[in-house]
Design a protein around this motif. Structure first.
Motif, mmCIF file in Angstrom:
data_model
loop_
_atom_site.group_PDB
_atom_site.id
_atom_site.type_symbol
_atom_site.label_atom_id
_atom_site.label_comp_id
_atom_site.label_asym_id
_atom_site.label_seq_id
_atom_site.Cartn_x
_atom_site.Cartn_y
_atom_site.Cartn_z
ATOM 1 N N VAL A 31 48.135 135.231 -37.597
ATOM 2 C CA VAL A 31 48.160 136.691 -37.481
ATOM 3 C C VAL A 31 46.932 137.098 -36.694
ATOM 4 O O VAL A 31 45.786 136.911 -37.148
ATOM 5 N N LEU A 32 47.153 137.618 -35.492
ATOM 6 C CA LEU A 32 46.041 137.971 -34.617
ATOM 7 C C LEU A 32 45.318 139.210 -35.135
ATOM 8 O O LEU A 32 45.896 140.067 -35.819
ATOM 9 N N SER A 33 44.054 139.294 -34.786
ATOM 10 C CA SER A 33 43.267 140.468 -35.155
ATOM 11 C C SER A 33 43.551 141.597 -34.176
ATOM 12 O O SER A 33 44.202 141.419 -33.144
ATOM 13 N N VAL A 34 43.015 142.774 -34.479
ATOM 14 C CA VAL A 34 43.248 143.943 -33.638
ATOM 15 C C VAL A 34 42.657 143.731 -32.248
ATOM 16 O O VAL A 34 43.235 144.128 -31.229
ATOM 17 N N ARG A 35 41.487 143.073 -32.188
ATOM 18 C CA ARG A 35 40.853 142.844 -30.886
ATOM 19 C C ARG A 35 41.663 141.877 -30.032
ATOM 20 O O ARG A 35 41.687 141.986 -28.807
ATOM 21 N N GLU A 36 42.316 140.956 -30.667
ATOM 22 C CA GLU A 36 43.059 139.947 -29.919
ATOM 23 C C GLU A 36 44.430 140.433 -29.456
ATOM 24 O O GLU A 36 45.070 139.772 -28.632
ATOM 25 N N LEU A 37 44.868 141.569 -29.930
ATOM 26 C CA LEU A 37 46.223 142.016 -29.627
ATOM 27 C C LEU A 37 46.412 142.448 -28.174
ATOM 28 O O LEU A 37 47.429 142.081 -27.554
ATOM 29 N N PRO A 38 45.526 143.233 -27.546
ATOM 30 C CA PRO A 38 45.783 143.666 -26.160
ATOM 31 C C PRO A 38 46.010 142.513 -25.179
ATOM 32 O O PRO A 38 47.016 142.531 -24.446
ATOM 33 N N PRO A 39 45.149 141.487 -25.151
ATOM 34 C CA PRO A 39 45.447 140.384 -24.217
ATOM 35 C C PRO A 39 46.704 139.612 -24.611
ATOM 36 O O PRO A 39 47.437 139.140 -23.736
ATOM 37 N N ALA A 40 46.983 139.518 -25.897
ATOM 38 C CA ALA A 40 48.189 138.810 -26.318
ATOM 39 C C ALA A 40 49.437 139.566 -25.893
ATOM 40 O O ALA A 40 50.432 138.959 -25.449
ATOM 41 N N ILE A 41 49.407 140.917 -25.978
ATOM 42 C CA ILE A 41 50.544 141.724 -25.525
ATOM 43 C C ILE A 41 50.727 141.582 -24.023
ATOM 44 O O ILE A 41 51.861 141.495 -23.508
ATOM 45 N N ARG A 68 51.659 144.152 -38.380
ATOM 46 C CA ARG A 68 50.770 144.046 -39.543
ATOM 47 C C ARG A 68 49.596 145.001 -39.426
ATOM 48 O O ARG A 68 49.112 145.527 -40.430
ATOM 49 N N HIS A 69 49.136 145.278 -38.177
ATOM 50 C CA HIS A 69 47.966 146.148 -37.967
ATOM 51 C C HIS A 69 48.386 147.489 -37.354
ATOM 52 O O HIS A 69 47.586 148.126 -36.663
ATOM 53 N N PHE A 70 49.608 147.920 -37.620
ATOM 54 C CA PHE A 70 50.149 149.104 -36.932
ATOM 55 C C PHE A 70 49.307 150.350 -37.188
ATOM 56 O O PHE A 70 49.043 151.137 -36.272
ATOM 57 N N ARG A 71 48.862 150.572 -38.410
ATOM 58 C CA ARG A 71 48.104 151.780 -38.736
ATOM 59 C C ARG A 71 46.763 151.805 -38.035
ATOM 60 O O ARG A 71 46.229 152.886 -37.742
ATOM 61 N N ALA A 72 46.177 150.603 -37.779
ATOM 62 C CA ALA A 72 44.847 150.555 -37.174
ATOM 63 C C ALA A 72 44.885 150.658 -35.660
ATOM 64 O O ALA A 72 43.831 150.820 -35.025
ATOM 65 N N LEU A 73 46.024 150.581 -35.066
ATOM 66 C CA LEU A 73 46.130 150.594 -33.618
ATOM 67 C C LEU A 73 46.141 152.024 -33.085
ATOM 68 O O LEU A 73 46.518 152.973 -33.774
ATOM 69 N N GLY A 74 45.775 152.126 -31.809
ATOM 70 C CA GLY A 74 45.825 153.411 -31.153
ATOM 71 C C GLY A 74 47.238 153.745 -30.720
ATOM 72 O O GLY A 74 48.138 152.906 -30.696
ATOM 73 N N ALA A 75 47.424 155.016 -30.343
ATOM 74 C CA ALA A 75 48.760 155.470 -29.967
ATOM 75 C C ALA A 75 49.261 154.746 -28.724
ATOM 76 O O ALA A 75 50.452 154.415 -28.625
ATOM 77 N N THR A 76 48.363 154.461 -27.808
ATOM 78 C CA THR A 76 48.788 153.805 -26.561
ATOM 79 C C THR A 76 49.336 152.420 -26.829
ATOM 80 O O THR A 76 50.376 152.023 -26.278
ATOM 81 N N ALA A 130 58.096 151.388 -38.638
ATOM 82 C CA ALA A 130 56.699 151.833 -38.614
ATOM 83 C C ALA A 130 56.577 153.235 -38.027
ATOM 84 O O ALA A 130 55.838 154.084 -38.558
ATOM 85 N N PHE A 131 57.280 153.522 -36.948
ATOM 86 C CA PHE A 131 57.220 154.858 -36.349
ATOM 87 C C PHE A 131 57.834 155.903 -37.278
ATOM 88 O O PHE A 131 57.340 157.035 -37.360
ATOM 89 N N GLU A 132 58.911 155.564 -37.967
ATOM 90 C CA GLU A 132 59.512 156.505 -38.903
ATOM 91 C C GLU A 132 58.567 156.837 -40.045
ATOM 92 O O GLU A 132 58.454 157.999 -40.450
ATOM 93 N N MET A 133 57.899 155.829 -40.565
ATOM 94 C CA MET A 133 56.950 156.061 -41.652
ATOM 95 C C MET A 133 55.798 156.944 -41.188
ATOM 96 O O MET A 133 55.350 157.847 -41.902
ATOM 97 N N GLU A 134 55.331 156.687 -39.985
ATOM 98 C CA GLU A 134 54.243 157.498 -39.443
ATOM 99 C C GLU A 134 54.688 158.941 -39.236
ATOM 100 O O GLU A 134 53.954 159.890 -39.542
ATOM 101 N N ALA A 135 55.896 159.124 -38.708
ATOM 102 C CA ALA A 135 56.413 160.473 -38.510
ATOM 103 C C ALA A 135 56.607 161.206 -39.835
ATOM 104 O O ALA A 135 56.357 162.404 -39.944
ATOM 105 N N PHE A 136 57.049 160.479 -40.852
ATOM 106 C CA PHE A 136 57.252 161.094 -42.173
ATOM 107 C C PHE A 136 55.930 161.586 -42.753
ATOM 108 O O PHE A 136 55.832 162.702 -43.268
ATOM 109 N N LYS A 137 54.880 160.766 -42.644
ATOM 110 C CA LYS A 137 53.576 161.157 -43.197
ATOM 111 C C LYS A 137 52.984 162.324 -42.425
ATOM 112 O O LYS A 137 52.379 163.224 -43.017
#
Length: 1307
Positions: A31-41, A68-76, A130-137
């Protein structure tokens, strides 16, 4: 491990991918960390460009880590991930359409594409979740999702999740439309994969905003996706369970799924899902649904919506739902009954139904009728609404008309306001759609036809002793007469919309009448009636018809007429009930009742006039909705003129308005005046109408109430609301904003109304006087508007009164009173004109007396006495009002002139002097007027002195002057003369009140009550000792006298002109009067009295004491009725608590068991709070020994039961239980307590009963002055010692401070 070498298994939970057997199933390695996600994407995106959709096999962990880190990520980052996965799935879908058609696909490539498909769909559905949950909150934090914070959901980049839902669902639908079974080697696609994709739809539909119009495309996309799954992937069972579950937990999805199921059944042929869903709902336990009230609403809405859209499919599965009709939840009953109604409206209608369908229809109708009397008011209301639709849809069989009408009439007495309202609507629908045209069939006609039918039975059932031709010859005249009376109104008066029903009825009736003459030719029945001509034609066409068929037709005719008669009887019964509902507290019920009578009137029902007249007083209602409903009703009934020209419309309007005034009473005229004033203000009565009325005013009519009366009424209204009128054309003789309509036409009014026709129609003359009295009382500079004595108006009035004096007429006295009033209002020196009239009339009476040798006609005495009384009353009013005002005006003018002359003096000093002088001058002027009334008007030199002995002689000698009208007029004149002088009044009050008590004529007693009320306002000190005799008239044996006394006492008490003592209990006793009008007077009195702070609260103890006295004459049941009404005004907690203590203390002074029961019943009526319960416990010793009485004990038990329901707090439970135990203990010791009480009573002296009010049987004696009575009472109070128990209120008015309710108990 690479996904290509093992199977990817869809997990039940996301964490399942982190553990498991990595040799068989795919497991996430890291499970990659938040910092590792942009280059992995970025690496995933590059791999996708190179390998396509299979790139996910090596980069699954990257997107999984993003989830797994959806809440911690930015909108972009989130938006980029969603965009990337949409591209991957789209590319894979396009590839699969080619790959699946390749028969040479290797096993390895098939597994790779299968794993890639599962991974891509899993990741895409995870992003959707994940987007539905975010929209609901974020939606929970918004104040208004559709308004204020709309911009907060729209990102700067232009991304909106709501806009991405539809493309995503369409992509998944496109994917499911492929033949994916090839990836599973031609086998069934695994259920987890289908559930993964359909779960996206269900998750989106759970959003409460999905029902909004802007999300319509999203809903349609979800519906089509689910339809694809149901059609190709055997999703029926799972969908049924999921939809049933969502219906139970999400109320908003019910209409959405109803639309979806309708679409699936109609466009996709999935009709079986309707049965599956209804079966799933039907299998729910009714008891469980009764407990889960929040979830059952979704089921109810779904069934109702579904039945409206596809009633045939619901009908075929209705049997699985019927068990819920016996359930406790009313919403399910309403839904099933609504489904039955929809089936009746859309499926089970028409005359071509098969036998089975007809049986189902009758069963549904019987079920609906049974639930008209359901225990729940909402169900009763809903069923009445459904029957209204059924009747309007014309699908109710004629055989069930009367039964449903009878049930609807019964519901007019329902306790629920909504039920009553819908019952009225149903009856209105019956009238609008009935096959009988609401024609009342006289019972004698029905009996005649039944006799004819019995004759036919005898003819065809028993061997006849005479030939059929001879029998028909004997019956022919009666049958033809009956046919004419029944059929001719139906042909002449039927409305256009009922034409088809009428023709059917006529055809049936004529055929039946034709059947009475099987052997006659058309020439043997000479008759010009059109219906009989049809009868003869039928005879010619069917000369050989069998007798049995003729008998059936005759039975049909009698049955038709009998049904029509029964229908009319029920409608007549409903009219009586609905007319009473127009004075209910519910605004909606009153509005429905008014609209009902409009409908009935349009159908020409004679009894409708009762309701139309009864609604008139509602125009004074404070509720704007009720007042507007009355105006609209009269607008529809009377203000809908037709005509090609404005002149024709004006003529029709005049005719319709004139009809309203036919036989109208004074109260009706006042209500009509208010209604027409509203029409005038809204410019609905055009100037052309007034012009036409002026033109028709000189015309001669047989009776007042046609154009003349209408004109005078409208003139009156125009004068009152002239400032609100639009600009009037100059052709009309009046101008906007000024009542010159009378002044400029005064000559016409005087000539026509007071000169030419005065002897023919005194009512017209009276109304002319009333209209002229609307001239302005003051002109410019506040100068009184007065006309000289020589004015033609006063000459005509004098002559009309004098000439009519010697002629017997019942309308002369009202005209005379109006004429005298007008003279005093407009004439200069009116006393001279009236003195001349009195002299002329007296001279005529003396001349008649001489001609008849000492015998004067009664009507002359009646006229003379009435004239004297009216002149006396108007003279007093003239002095007190007009002369006093003129003296004050002239004084003010003099003071203003003095002010101008003394401008050089100190202004402040001058103003202060003038102020003191003005106050003193007011007193001086009032004293001058008083001295004139006291010393001059009844002096021997004044004209009145000659008539007072005659009035007194008539009053003192009822045996000699026995005419009721004369005695009534003399009594009224005595009251008017008493208004002049306080000395004369005080010396004749004994006579006045003696007549009020002893006179056998109700009209005399009523007149004197009114006179006494006026005297109480003018001379309160003189009348105050006689107040008990005024209260005594509230128990008069005559209904009209009691009503008059109630109205008079209401005014006196509310104006504080009499002291409200314990005798007000007499007003309370009117609440149980057998006459409805008197009960209304009493209710109005207490309603107005309740607006005064604590007035009823302060009077309640005395009222209870007097009414609970057995000698008072009020039985227990009546006492309970009175108390229920009075205690409804006790709404404040402090008042309740104080009354609890007072009533408990009253148990100590109660003298008998009846008073014990009454006090306990009063306690049971109070809405006792927690503090009130503490008061009850603190005063337990006051009533403990009275609990042996079962009635007393049950009342206290009722108090505790109601308290336990309203205040179910744990902290009060102990208090209630303790008090309940004490009550039970004292009640169980009743036998011993009763024995001890009886011994104590035999050893102690009995207290003498208190004297009741108004029980003085002695002759009338003038009461002693108040001061003397107070002195004697004070002396008696020092002779013996008394214990004083004081009960004071915490909420008495400032005017009541220091007062207390004292109950004296002798030691």
């Amino acid at each position: 491990m690479a996904a290509a070498s093992c199977e990817f298994q869809l997990p039940l939970a996301a964490d399942d991918l982190l553990r498991g057997d990595s040799s068989r199933h795919y497991v996430v390695q890291e499970v990659l960390s938040v910092r590792e996600l942009p280059p992995a994407i970025a690496a995933f995106r590059a791999a996708f460009r190179g390998r396509g959709a299979l790139a996910v096999l090596q980069h699954f962990d990257t997107v999984y880590s993003l989830l797994r880190h959806f809440r911690a990520l930015g909108a972009t980052a989130k938006e980029d991930a969603l965009e990337l996965m949409m591209q991957v799935v789209t590319h894979h879908s396009n590839e699969l359409s080619t790959i699946l058609s390749d028969s040479g696909l290797s096993h390895t490539d098939r597994d790779a594409h299968l794993n890639a498909l599962k991974m891509n769909c899993y990741l895409l559905s995870g992003l959707l979740e994940a987007f539905e949950m975010e929209a609901f909150k974020s939606g929970l934090a918004e104040v208004d999702p559709a308004g204020k914070n709309k911009k907060s959901r729209t990102k700067v980049s232009g991304f909106s999740w709501e806009d991405e839902r539809e493309p995503l669902l369409r992509l998944l639908t496109q994917l499911l439309q492929l033949d994916l079974r090839q990836l599973w080697s031609g086998l069934v696609v695994e259920e987890e994969f289908v559930s993964l994709l359909t779960g996206c739809c269900y998750r989106i539909l759970e959003n409460s905003n999905i029902g909004l119009q802007r999300y319509r495309a999203t809903r349609e996309a979800a519906t089509h996706l689910l339809a694809t799954a149901l059609t190709h992937y055997d999703h029926m069972f799972s969908a049924t369970l999921k939809i049933a579950q969502m219906l139970q937990h999400f109320e908003h999805v019910a209409p959405l799924f109803a639309q979806a199921v309708t679409l699936w059944a109609k466009e996709y042929g999935l009709k079986s899902i309707v049965g599956e869903l209804l079966r799933e709902i039907g299998q729910k336990c009714p008891q469980e649904l009764a407990r889960d009230t929040s979830g059952i609403k979704g089921y109810a809405v779904f069934i109702t919506e579904l039945a409206e859209q596809i009633p045939a499919l619901v009908l075929s599965n209705m049997s699985v739902l019927l068990r819920h009709l016996d359930g406790e939840n009313y919403m399910m009953r309403n839904a099933i009954l609504s489904a039955m109604a929809e089936a009746l409206l859309q499926v089970l209608n028409g005359d071509q139904l098969e036998e089975a369908a007809r049986g189902t229809r009758d069963h549904f109708l019987n079920t609906l009728q049974a639930h008209i009397c359901d225990v729940n008011g909402f169900v009763r209301s809903r069923v009445l609404q459904l029957f209204t639709r059924i009747v309007q849809g014309k699908v109710l069989p004629l055989t069930q008309f009367l039964s449903v009408v009878s049930l609807a009439v019964g519901r007019l007495k329902d306790k629920s306001v909504v039920v009553v309202k819908n019952a009225i609507q149903l009856l209105a629908a019956f009238l609008s759609n009935n096959p009988y045209s609401c024609k009342v069939i006289p019972i004698n006609m029905v009996d005649m036809l039944e006799v004819c039918l019995q004759a036919e039975y005898m003819q065809y059932g028993v061997a006849p002793t005479i030939t059929p031709e001879e029998e028909w010859e004997a019956m022919l005249p009666e049958v033809r007469a009956a046919a004419r009376q029944i059929l001719q109104p139906l042909q002449e008066e039927e409305d256009e919309e009922m034409l088809e029903v009428e023709e059917t009825a006529e055809g049936t009736s004529c055929s039946c009448c034709a059947g009475f003459c099987p052997g006659e030719n058309s020439g043997d029945s000479p008759c010009d009636n059109g219906s009989l001509t049809i009868e003869e034609a039928v005879l010619e066409e069917q000369p050989q018809e069998q007798p049995q068929m003729e008998l059936v037709k005759q039975e049909m005719l009698v049955q038709y007429l009998q049904d029509a008669y029964n229908f009319s009887v029920k409608i007549t019964e409903a009219l009586s009930l609905i007319s009473k509902l127009m004075y209910e507290n519910s605004v909606s019920v009153v509005q429905e009742a008014i609209e009902f009578f409009v409908t009935v009137s349009q159908f020409g029902v004679p009894q409708a006039l009762l309701g139309v007249r009864r609604m008139l007083p509602l125009v004074w209602s404070k509720e704007s909705g009720i007042k507007e409903a009355v105006l609209n009703a009269y607008r529809q009934l009377y203000l809908s003129p037709s005509g090609d020209s404005e002149r024709a419309r004006a003529q029709n309007l005049v005719c319709s308005l004139s009809l309203i005034m036919v036989d109208a009473s004074l109260g009706t005229i006042q209500c009509l005046e208010e209604i027409i004033s509203e029409f005038v203000q809204k410019d609905e009565i055009k100037p052309a109408v007034i012009q036409l009325l002026w033109e028709r005013f000189p015309e001669k009519t047989h009776a007042f109430c046609k154009p003349q009366g209408l004109l005078l009424l409208v003139i009156d209204i125009y004068c009152k609301v002239s400032s609100a009128l639009p600009v009037i054309p100059l052709s009309l003789p009046f101008h906007r904003g000024k009542p010159e309509i009378i002044g400029s036409n005064l000559d016409v009014l005087v000539t026509v109304g007071l000169a030419e026709r005065v002897c023919e129609d005194y009512r017209l003359a009276e109304e002319v006087c009333n209209a002229i009295s609307k001239l302005p009382a003051r002109g410019k500079n506040n100068v009184p508007f007065r006309l000289p004595q020589e004015q033609a108006l006063f000459v005509c009035l004098s002559e009309a009164v004098s000439n009519g004096f010697a002629q017997p007429s019942s309308h002369w006295i009202p005209f005379m009173e109006a004429a005298i009033t007008l003279i005093y209002q407009l004439a200069e020196c009116p006393e001279k004109i009236c003195a001349h009239i009195l002299q002329v009339c007296s001279q005529k009476a003396l001349e008649n007396l001489q001609e008849t040798d000492g015998s004067l006609p009664t009507f002359l005495l009646l006229h003379l006495v009435s004239l004297v009384g009216q002149v006396a009353l108007r003279q007093v009013a003239h002095l007190e009002v007009s002369v006093s005002a003129e003296l004050r005006r002239r004084r003010i003018l003099r003071e203003e002139e003095k002010t101008k002359k003394h401008k050089e003096r100190n202004d402040t000093t001058m103003e202060e002097e003038l102020g003191l002088i003005g106050a003193s001058a007011d007193d001086t002027e009032a004293e001058l007027i008083r001295s004139i009334c006291e010393t001059e008007l009844l002096d021997e030199k004044h004209l009145f002195s000659a008539f007072v002995p005659l009035v007194l002689k008539i009053c003192n000698n009822p045996g000699l002057y026995s005419d009721p009208a004369l005695r009534a007029a003399a009594a009224l004149t005595l009251g008017k003369v008493c208004m002049i002088s306080s000395e004369f009044c005080d010396s004749h009050l004994r006579l006045l009140f003696t007549m009020m008590e002893k006179s056998p004529l109700p009209v005399v007693r009523s007149n004197l009550i009114i006179a006494a009320g006026d005297l109480a306002i003018r001379f309160p000190n003189q009348v105050e000792p006689w107040t008990p005799h005024l209260y005594a008239r509230l128990r008069d044996p005559c209904q009209s006298v009691r009503q008059t006394a109630g109205v008079v006492m209401t005014h006196l008490i509310l104006k504080d002109m009499v002291k409200v003592k314990g005798q007000v209990s007499e007003m309370a006793a009117l609440l149980i009067d057998p006459e409805e009008a008197i009960v209304g007077v009493a209710q109005n009195f207490f309603n107005e009295l309740s607006n005064k702070d604590n007035a009823i609260y302060n009077l309640l103890p005395d009222i209870i004491s007097r009414l609970s006295d057995p000698d008072c004459g009020v039985d227990e049941e009546s006492f309970h009725t009175i108390m229920r009404h009075l205690f409804s005004y006790i709404t404040k907690d402090k008042q309740t608590e104080s009354l609890v203590e007072k009533l408990c203390q009253r148990f100590r002074t109660a003298r008998n068991e009846r008073q014990y029961r009454d006090l306990s019943h009063c306690l049971s009526l109070l809405p006792i709070s927690e503090r009130g319960l503490h008061k009850l416990q603190d005063n337990f010793d006051c009533f403990a020994d009275k609990l042996q009485d079962p009635a007393v004990y049950s009342c206290f038990q009722a108090v505790l039961v109601r308290f336990r329901r309203a205040f179910g707090k744990p902290e009060t439970k102990a208090l209630v239980e303790e008090l309940e135990q004490k009550l039970s203990a004292c009640h169980n010791q009743g036998l011993d307590s009763a024995e001890m009480s009886s011994q104590a009573k035999t050893n102690s002296c009995r207290r003498q009963p208190l004297s009741a009010a108004n029980r003085d049987d002695d002759d009338f004696v003038t009461p002693r002055p108040q001061a003397l009575r107070n002195n004697k009472c004070a002396q008696k109070s020092h002779r013996r010692k008394k214990t004083v128990i004081t009960f004071s209120s915490d909420e008495e008015n400032s005017s009541e401070n220091g007062k207390a309710l004292d109950v004296y108990v002798q030691k």
